[in-house]
Design an enzyme around this catalytic site. Structure first.
Site, PDB file in Angstrom:
ATOM      1  N   CYS A 149       4.814  -0.639  -7.881  1.00 27.97           N
ATOM      2  CA  CYS A 149       6.025  -0.914  -8.670  1.00 27.97           C
ATOM      3  C   CYS A 149       7.219  -1.448  -7.893  1.00 27.97           C
ATOM      4  O   CYS A 149       7.977  -2.230  -8.456  1.00 27.97           O
ATOM      5  CB  CYS A 149       6.376   0.242  -9.595  1.00 27.97           C
ATOM      6  SG  CYS A 149       6.662   1.771  -8.788  1.00 27.97           S
ATOM      7  N   ARG A 184       7.266  -4.571   6.648  1.00 24.84           N
ATOM      8  CA  ARG A 184       5.848  -4.791   6.354  1.00 24.84           C
ATOM      9  C   ARG A 184       5.134  -3.460   6.144  1.00 24.84           C
ATOM     10  O   ARG A 184       4.007  -3.265   6.607  1.00 24.84           O
ATOM     11  CB  ARG A 184       5.167  -5.633   7.444  1.00 24.84           C
ATOM     12  CG  ARG A 184       3.875  -6.303   6.913  1.00 24.84           C
ATOM     13  CD  ARG A 184       3.084  -7.035   7.993  1.00 24.84           C
ATOM     14  NE  ARG A 184       3.843  -8.051   8.657  1.00 24.84           N
ATOM     15  CZ  ARG A 184       3.975  -8.123   9.991  1.00 24.84           C
ATOM     16  NH1 ARG A 184       3.365  -7.257  10.774  1.00 24.84           N
ATOM     17  NH2 ARG A 184       4.704  -9.084  10.525  1.00 24.84           N
ATOM     18  N   SER A 185       5.793  -2.546   5.456  1.00 22.27           N
ATOM     19  CA  SER A 185       5.124  -1.275   5.162  1.00 22.27           C
ATOM     20  C   SER A 185       4.046  -1.519   4.113  1.00 22.27           C
ATOM     21  O   SER A 185       4.093  -2.501   3.367  1.00 22.27           O
ATOM     22  CB  SER A 185       6.131  -0.242   4.661  1.00 22.27           C
ATOM     23  OG  SER A 185       6.570  -0.559   3.363  1.00 22.27           O
ATOM     24  N   ASP A 207       8.230  -7.561  10.887  1.00 23.61           N
ATOM     25  CA  ASP A 207       8.433  -6.136  11.172  1.00 23.61           C
ATOM     26  C   ASP A 207       8.929  -5.991  12.611  1.00 23.61           C
ATOM     27  O   ASP A 207       9.206  -6.994  13.260  1.00 23.61           O
ATOM     28  CB  ASP A 207       7.203  -5.283  10.825  1.00 23.61           C
ATOM     29  CG  ASP A 207       6.112  -5.295  11.875  1.00 23.61           C
ATOM     30  OD1 ASP A 207       6.217  -6.071  12.856  1.00 23.61           O
ATOM     31  OD2 ASP A 207       5.145  -4.530  11.724  1.00 23.61           O
ATOM     32  N   PHE A 273      16.014  -4.151  -0.776  1.00 20.73           N
ATOM     33  CA  PHE A 273      15.398  -3.015  -1.484  1.00 20.73           C
ATOM     34  C   PHE A 273      15.506  -1.714  -0.703  1.00 20.73           C
ATOM     35  O   PHE A 273      15.099  -0.651  -1.187  1.00 20.73           O
ATOM     36  CB  PHE A 273      13.945  -3.305  -1.896  1.00 20.73           C
ATOM     37  CG  PHE A 273      12.958  -3.481  -0.765  1.00 20.73           C
ATOM     38  CD1 PHE A 273      12.452  -2.388  -0.084  1.00 20.73           C
ATOM     39  CD2 PHE A 273      12.547  -4.748  -0.396  1.00 20.73           C
ATOM     40  CE1 PHE A 273      11.537  -2.548   0.954  1.00 20.73           C
ATOM     41  CE2 PHE A 273      11.632  -4.933   0.648  1.00 20.73           C
ATOM     42  CZ  PHE A 273      11.130  -3.829   1.323  1.00 20.73           C
TER      43      PHE A 273
HETATM   44  P1  NAD Z   1       8.787   2.228   6.413  1.00 21.11           P
HETATM   45  O1  NAD Z   1       9.520   2.979   7.446  1.00 21.11           O
HETATM   46  O2  NAD Z   1       7.388   2.567   6.076  1.00 21.11           O
HETATM   47  O3  NAD Z   1       8.754   0.661   6.841  1.00 21.11           O
HETATM   48  C1  NAD Z   1       9.854   0.025   7.421  1.00 21.11           C
HETATM   49  C2  NAD Z   1       9.482  -1.415   7.787  1.00 21.11           C
HETATM   50  O4  NAD Z   1      10.628  -2.083   8.305  1.00 21.11           O
HETATM   51  C3  NAD Z   1       8.396  -1.502   8.860  1.00 21.11           C
HETATM   52  O5  NAD Z   1       7.559  -2.595   8.571  1.00 21.11           O
HETATM   53  C4  NAD Z   1       9.217  -1.771  10.135  1.00 21.11           C
HETATM   54  O6  NAD Z   1       8.477  -2.438  11.126  1.00 21.11           O
HETATM   55  C5  NAD Z   1      10.324  -2.638   9.592  1.00 21.11           C
HETATM   56  N1  NAD Z   1      11.522  -2.611  10.423  1.00 21.11           N
HETATM   57  C6  NAD Z   1      12.233  -1.524  10.821  1.00 21.11           C
HETATM   58  N2  NAD Z   1      13.275  -1.900  11.589  1.00 21.11           N
HETATM   59  C7  NAD Z   1      13.220  -3.239  11.678  1.00 21.11           C
HETATM   60  C8  NAD Z   1      14.030  -4.216  12.332  1.00 21.11           C
HETATM   61  N3  NAD Z   1      15.086  -3.868  13.049  1.00 21.11           N
HETATM   62  N4  NAD Z   1      13.693  -5.513  12.197  1.00 21.11           N
HETATM   63  C9  NAD Z   1      12.608  -5.874  11.474  1.00 21.11           C
HETATM   64  N5  NAD Z   1      11.822  -5.005  10.836  1.00 21.11           N
HETATM   65  C10 NAD Z   1      12.124  -3.703  10.935  1.00 21.11           C
HETATM   66  O7  NAD Z   1       9.715   2.258   5.109  1.00 21.11           O
HETATM   67  P2  NAD Z   1       9.382   1.920   3.555  1.00 21.11           P
HETATM   68  O8  NAD Z   1       8.637   3.013   2.914  1.00 21.11           O
HETATM   69  O9  NAD Z   1       8.862   0.529   3.447  1.00 21.11           O
HETATM   70  O10 NAD Z   1      10.857   1.947   2.972  1.00 21.11           O
HETATM   71  C11 NAD Z   1      11.834   1.073   3.474  1.00 21.11           C
HETATM   72  C12 NAD Z   1      13.127   1.238   2.709  1.00 21.11           C
HETATM   73  O11 NAD Z   1      12.923   0.876   1.360  1.00 21.11           O
HETATM   74  C13 NAD Z   1      13.676   2.656   2.687  1.00 21.11           C
HETATM   75  O12 NAD Z   1      15.081   2.596   2.754  1.00 21.11           O
HETATM   76  C14 NAD Z   1      13.237   3.176   1.352  1.00 21.11           C
HETATM   77  O13 NAD Z   1      14.112   4.161   0.860  1.00 21.11           O
HETATM   78  C15 NAD Z   1      13.319   1.923   0.520  1.00 21.11           C
HETATM   79  N6  NAD Z   1      12.450   1.931  -0.655  1.00 21.11           N
HETATM   80  C16 NAD Z   1      12.997   1.483  -1.798  1.00 21.11           C
HETATM   81  C17 NAD Z   1      12.266   1.454  -2.953  1.00 21.11           C
HETATM   82  C18 NAD Z   1      12.914   0.921  -4.194  1.00 21.11           C
HETATM   83  O14 NAD Z   1      12.368   1.044  -5.270  1.00 21.11           O
HETATM   84  N7  NAD Z   1      14.072   0.307  -4.087  1.00 21.11           N
HETATM   85  C19 NAD Z   1      10.945   1.884  -2.949  1.00 21.11           C
HETATM   86  C20 NAD Z   1      10.367   2.312  -1.763  1.00 21.11           C
HETATM   87  C21 NAD Z   1      11.147   2.305  -0.616  1.00 21.11           C
END
Ligand code: NAD
Length: 319
Positions: A149, A184-185, A207, A273
């Site tokens: 989603c 790239r999570s 990432d 996001f």
């Molecule tokens: P995660 O920690 O699993 O992944 C973070 C990603 O960002 C990784 O790929 C990492 O390599 C990359 N990254 C981190 N620092 C970086 C940098 N300086 N430069 C480039 N890439 C970088 O986190 P996630 O689960 O993907 O969540 C990320 C964010 O999104 C969180 O703030 C979370 O709250 C938010 N989120 C929002 C929603 C929504 O519906 N809006 C849903 C899920 C997650």
């Protein structure tokens, strides 16, 4: 000074789905008189998860769904609780607020949720269909597959912003577009890059370690995206990728991170996001359209997914 572009809020975008969703809930009154039931499992003490849960509840109830938050005091009992909900015919959708264990066990728990009740679209079957650009669950093409989603919310935002060109054939509507996705999570960034590339865009997926390009190739010759490694992460490489990017999407956790405004092409579209603000105020001097957060659209997609699950179940029963 007057800014050239506009900020678009997720709340305005999610409003465009209210009618579609409430209409469908009404049409299901014969089989779900009190509305479909979504169950959320909370097994941590994370205030952010608590907030998201109460927000989901409000949205659910305002659109005719029922929502039940099940708090699990001892996380070792979560798996049993999920299995109970899987077997309970009165439950239509299930979601878990992560992190629970904060390690690979969380991915296991997500897969315990029955595919037929997985409103977040995180089941392995849905992921594999998405990565392979397969839109249906059955050979008769009647049961639509579910999409994760948050990535789906970003796609719908891009449709709202008219980045998707509906004069082009469905499935190619991002042809010619260049997008950058910073994250790239497996929950958001990688599926998002794949979805955009499957729709015809060239996507630079960034990432902390490296930058990759997701593309269907020259003339969209492939039916699904391929991935190329462009090299280790560096500011120079990122800047180069952003030079003609039409869309920049960020999802970096942590409040310190700010995407460099001077990498943004004049008039590009910027979407964040992450729960943190990854763009600072100066983004408004460069972006044509700026979407500071996406959470409200994500919840709409969750409810849309749930209706699709109920419909799929009904279609199967009528076979
Ligand atoms: P995660 O920690 O699993 O992944 C973070 C990603 O960002 C990784 O790929 C990492 O390599 C990359 N990254 C981190 N620092 C970086 C940098 N300086 N430069 C480039 N890439 C970088 O986190 P996630 O689960 O993907 O969540 C990320 C964010 O999104 C969180 O703030 C979370 O709250 C938010 N989120 C929002 C929603 C929504 O519906 N809006 C849903 C899920 C997650």
């Amino acid at each position: 000074t007057e800014k050239p572009g506009r900020t678009i809020l997720a709340s305005s975008i999610s409003k465009t789905y209210v009618q579609e969703i409430t209409g469908k809930v009404e049409s299901l009154r014969n089989i779900r008189p009190d509305g479909p039931l979504l169950v959320g499992f909370l097994a941590n003490n994370d205030p952010a998860a608590e907030m998201y849960a109460s927000w989901t509840q409000k949205t659910c109830e305002s659109m005719g769904f029922r929502y039940e938050l099940r708090r699990i005091e001892d996380r070792d009992f979560l798996e049993e609780a999920i299995i109970d909900a899987n077997q309970d015919d009165s439950v239509d959708g299930i979601m878990i607020y992560f992190p629970v264990f904060g390690n690979a066990q969380d991915q296991y728990l997500q897969q315990v949720v029955s595919r037929e009740k997985d409103v977040e679209g995180l089941n392995h079957v849905y992921y594999q269909n998405m990565y392979h650009n397969i839109r249906y669950l059955d050979d008769q093409k009647q049961l639509k597959s579910i999409l994760p989603c948050t990535p789906l919310a970003v796609v719908k935002i891009l449709e709202y912003l008219k980045v998707y060109n509906n004069l082009l054939p469905e499935g190619n509507r991002l042809y010619g577009k260049k997008c950058v996705v910073v994250n790239r999570s497996e929950i958001v960034g990688r599926p998002l890059a794949a979805l955009l590339a499957n729709d015809g865009a060239d996507v630079f997926s960034v990432d902390i370690n490296n930058i990759q390009k997701f593309t269907r190739g020259q003339g969209l010759k492939f039916t699904k995206h391929h991935v190329e490694d462009l090299g280790a992460y560096s500011e120079e490489l990122l800047k180069e990728c952003c030079k003609d990017a039409d869309v920049i999407i960020t999802g970096v956790p942590g409040e310190k991170y700010k995407f460099p405004t001077d990498y943004i092409k004049e008039g590009a579209i910027c979407i964040n996001f992450s729960s943190e603000k990854n763009f600072d105020e100066s983004v408004k001097s460069k972006a044509s359209l700026y979407v500071p957060s996406t959470g409200k659209v994500t919840i709409s997609m969750l409810l849309r997914n749930m209706l699709r699950l109920v419909e799929n179940k009904q279609k199967l029963q009528n076979r």
